[in-house]
Scaffold this active site. Sequence first.
Site, PDB file in Angstrom:
ATOM      1  N   GLU A  66     -40.746 -43.579   6.986  1.00 56.08           N
ATOM      2  CA  GLU A  66     -40.027 -43.633   5.712  1.00 56.08           C
ATOM      3  C   GLU A  66     -40.659 -42.765   4.628  1.00 56.08           C
ATOM      4  OE1 GLU A  66     -37.372 -44.588   6.337  1.00 56.08           O
ATOM      5  OE2 GLU A  66     -37.030 -46.733   6.486  1.00 56.08           O
ATOM      6  N   HIS A  88     -46.580 -50.368  10.461  1.00 50.38           N
ATOM      7  CA  HIS A  88     -45.479 -50.445  11.423  1.00 50.38           C
ATOM      8  C   HIS A  88     -45.797 -51.520  12.451  1.00 50.38           C
ATOM      9  CE1 HIS A  88     -42.465 -49.191  14.377  1.00 50.38           C
ATOM     10  NE2 HIS A  88     -41.875 -48.618  13.352  1.00 50.38           N
TER      11      HIS A  88
HETATM   12  N1  ACO Z   1     -49.256 -52.022   2.538  1.00 48.88           N
HETATM   13  C1  ACO Z   1     -50.288 -52.909   2.392  1.00 48.88           C
HETATM   14  N2  ACO Z   1     -50.632 -53.817   3.339  1.00 48.88           N
HETATM   15  C2  ACO Z   1     -49.897 -53.816   4.469  1.00 48.88           C
HETATM   16  C3  ACO Z   1     -48.835 -52.928   4.678  1.00 48.88           C
HETATM   17  C4  ACO Z   1     -48.533 -51.998   3.668  1.00 48.88           C
HETATM   18  N3  ACO Z   1     -47.524 -51.118   3.790  1.00 48.88           N
HETATM   19  N4  ACO Z   1     -48.272 -53.155   5.890  1.00 48.88           N
HETATM   20  C5  ACO Z   1     -48.972 -54.173   6.421  1.00 48.88           C
HETATM   21  N5  ACO Z   1     -49.950 -54.579   5.571  1.00 48.88           N
HETATM   22  C6  ACO Z   1     -50.936 -55.632   5.796  1.00 48.88           C
HETATM   23  C7  ACO Z   1     -50.296 -57.010   5.675  1.00 48.88           C
HETATM   24  O1  ACO Z   1     -50.338 -57.466   4.349  1.00 48.88           O
HETATM   25  C8  ACO Z   1     -51.153 -57.800   6.610  1.00 48.88           C
HETATM   26  O2  ACO Z   1     -52.361 -58.074   5.970  1.00 48.88           O
HETATM   27  P1  ACO Z   1     -53.147 -59.445   6.253  1.00 48.88           P
HETATM   28  O3  ACO Z   1     -53.473 -59.418   7.720  1.00 48.88           O
HETATM   29  O4  ACO Z   1     -54.321 -59.347   5.340  1.00 48.88           O
HETATM   30  O5  ACO Z   1     -52.196 -60.551   5.893  1.00 48.88           O
HETATM   31  C9  ACO Z   1     -51.458 -56.841   7.755  1.00 48.88           C
HETATM   32  O6  ACO Z   1     -51.385 -55.534   7.147  1.00 48.88           O
HETATM   33  C10 ACO Z   1     -50.470 -56.913   8.903  1.00 48.88           C
HETATM   34  O7  ACO Z   1     -49.168 -56.650   8.398  1.00 48.88           O
HETATM   35  P2  ACO Z   1     -47.860 -57.417   8.792  1.00 48.88           P
HETATM   36  O8  ACO Z   1     -46.940 -57.471   7.601  1.00 48.88           O
HETATM   37  O9  ACO Z   1     -48.186 -58.705   9.457  1.00 48.88           O
HETATM   38  O10 ACO Z   1     -47.271 -56.430   9.870  1.00 48.88           O
HETATM   39  P3  ACO Z   1     -45.808 -56.477  10.458  1.00 48.88           P
HETATM   40  O11 ACO Z   1     -45.882 -55.863  11.798  1.00 48.88           O
HETATM   41  O12 ACO Z   1     -45.231 -57.842  10.357  1.00 48.88           O
HETATM   42  O13 ACO Z   1     -44.991 -55.552   9.443  1.00 48.88           O
HETATM   43  C11 ACO Z   1     -44.028 -53.733   8.341  1.00 48.88           C
HETATM   44  C12 ACO Z   1     -44.680 -54.227   9.648  1.00 48.88           C
HETATM   45  C13 ACO Z   1     -42.882 -54.674   7.955  1.00 48.88           C
HETATM   46  C14 ACO Z   1     -43.427 -52.341   8.577  1.00 48.88           C
HETATM   47  C15 ACO Z   1     -45.102 -53.676   7.232  1.00 48.88           C
HETATM   48  O14 ACO Z   1     -46.121 -52.782   7.607  1.00 48.88           O
HETATM   49  C16 ACO Z   1     -44.530 -53.300   5.875  1.00 48.88           C
HETATM   50  O15 ACO Z   1     -43.990 -54.147   5.174  1.00 48.88           O
HETATM   51  N6  ACO Z   1     -44.619 -51.977   5.485  1.00 48.88           N
HETATM   52  C17 ACO Z   1     -44.076 -51.544   4.210  1.00 48.88           C
HETATM   53  C18 ACO Z   1     -42.562 -51.381   4.318  1.00 48.88           C
HETATM   54  C19 ACO Z   1     -42.144 -50.168   5.135  1.00 48.88           C
HETATM   55  O16 ACO Z   1     -42.684 -49.078   4.973  1.00 48.88           O
HETATM   56  N7  ACO Z   1     -41.125 -50.385   6.008  1.00 48.88           N
HETATM   57  C20 ACO Z   1     -40.568 -49.339   6.869  1.00 48.88           C
HETATM   58  C21 ACO Z   1     -40.996 -49.549   8.278  1.00 48.88           C
HETATM   59  S1  ACO Z   1     -40.433 -48.240   9.336  1.00 48.88           S
HETATM   60  C22 ACO Z   1     -38.850 -48.658   9.686  1.00 48.88           C
HETATM   61  O17 ACO Z   1     -38.461 -49.792   9.757  1.00 48.88           O
HETATM   62  C23 ACO Z   1     -37.854 -47.554   9.932  1.00 48.88           C
END
Ligand code: ACO
Length: 380
Positions: A311, A253
């Site tokens: 989620e 998140h």
């Molecule tokens: N699974 C695996 N790796 C992850 C995940 C995940 N669910 N979420 C983040 N990471 C990793 C990224 O790959 C990144 O790794 P890196 O530093 O090696 O490149 C690091 O963690 C940071 O993640 P970001 O994507 O930069 O974090 P951001 O704040 O931009 O994204 C998000 C947040 C979009 C929710 C992300 O965690 C994600 O895509 N999660 C999966 C989708 C999801 O569950 N969405 C629902 C969110 S809740 C809502 O909106 C109601």
Amino acid sequence: MAPHDRSMVSAGLEGIVAASTRLSLVDGERGELIIAGYSVGELAEHATFEETTWLLWHGDLPSSAQLEAFRSELTAARVLSPATAALLRECAQARLDPMDALRAAAGTISLQTNAAAGIVACMPTIVATYWRLRNGQEPITPRRDLGHAASFLYLLNGQMPDLEQVRGLETYLNTVVDHGLNASTFTARVITSTGSDLVSAVVGAIGALKGPLHGGAPGPALDMVFEIGDASRAEAFLRKKIEAGEKLMGFGHRVYKVRDPRADVLAKAAERMYTRAGDMSLYTLARTVETTALQLLEEYKPGRRLQTNVEFYTALLLHGLGLEVPLFTPTFAISRVSGWIAHALEQQRANRIIRPQSEYVGPLARRWVPLAERSNPVSV
Ligand code: ACO
């Protein structure tokens, strides 16, 4: 901002505070969500969705007279216009994804109303009408004696839901109704800030919610649990996914660096639902998948503090309520629309157009080349 000042750019607007709000407080470090002064757990468990919506729009819980009048206003506005109903039939023929159909039909609410209550009232009817049409069933006419959550279940299934089902859905709707300046709410505020109308703000927000990084995650989260199928396969399955660079849906998140408090509220409601149904196998499997995912995320992404988000348990709870996967994100929209509108009204009260700047990274000082002299232009 000076051109090319990269230090000023905040990708994804991370850490930028772009609005003051009385609607919800998201504390990502303490894992707290406060909605108009109430902790999400307290509100989710006790309130009807009508009370939560009123609270967001008016700042306080309604009196019984206010609640009665608000219920009547919503009930009276549930029936769709013939044009909206006809459009949904066309969408069903084209087999549109339910979120696309919702977005298309939400734009036609303007034919009936541009009022906040009218918009909220129409959303469950649109989703349920579309779902039935897409499944070859005729839509059901809304009844006047049902609350918002019960009405949605009735319009979907054509059967009166029992109290436990209504409470389960109500808990879900209250839990996800508002959440700070998330992407869809920000979209609604941006649209409102231009002086545009509520229906436009809601249509734009639906588009933002649809994406898998925002509201589109619960379907894939549940699919993942089903694909794993057995606890003994969880670790190998999840390792493979992470090693392939895929994100685990339902985890991570932008704001929460500890467990999303909504996950606990929904997990509790889901547990009640599955206990009552007498089959805990899916719930138990999901718990194992969650624990394994958290261990592996810590192993592969140390220090990123990736936790379960809302989620994951949304999927489990809505599945327990008998909703199919394509209905998950539209059901999210049925709740969040009250939050979008609350933010739009707040934006209107103290408006300043939302207009950030961009950092230009393209070429400078180019000279015009006549068409006949251009060779193999590289398209960008
Ligand atoms: N699974 C695996 N790796 C992850 C995940 C995940 N669910 N979420 C983040 N990471 C990793 C990224 O790959 C990144 O790794 P890196 O530093 O090696 O490149 C690091 O963690 C940071 O993640 P970001 O994507 O930069 O974090 P951001 O704040 O931009 O994204 C998000 C947040 C979009 C929710 C992300 O965690 C994600 O895509 N999660 C999966 C989708 C999801 O569950 N969405 C629902 C969110 S809740 C809502 O909106 C109601």
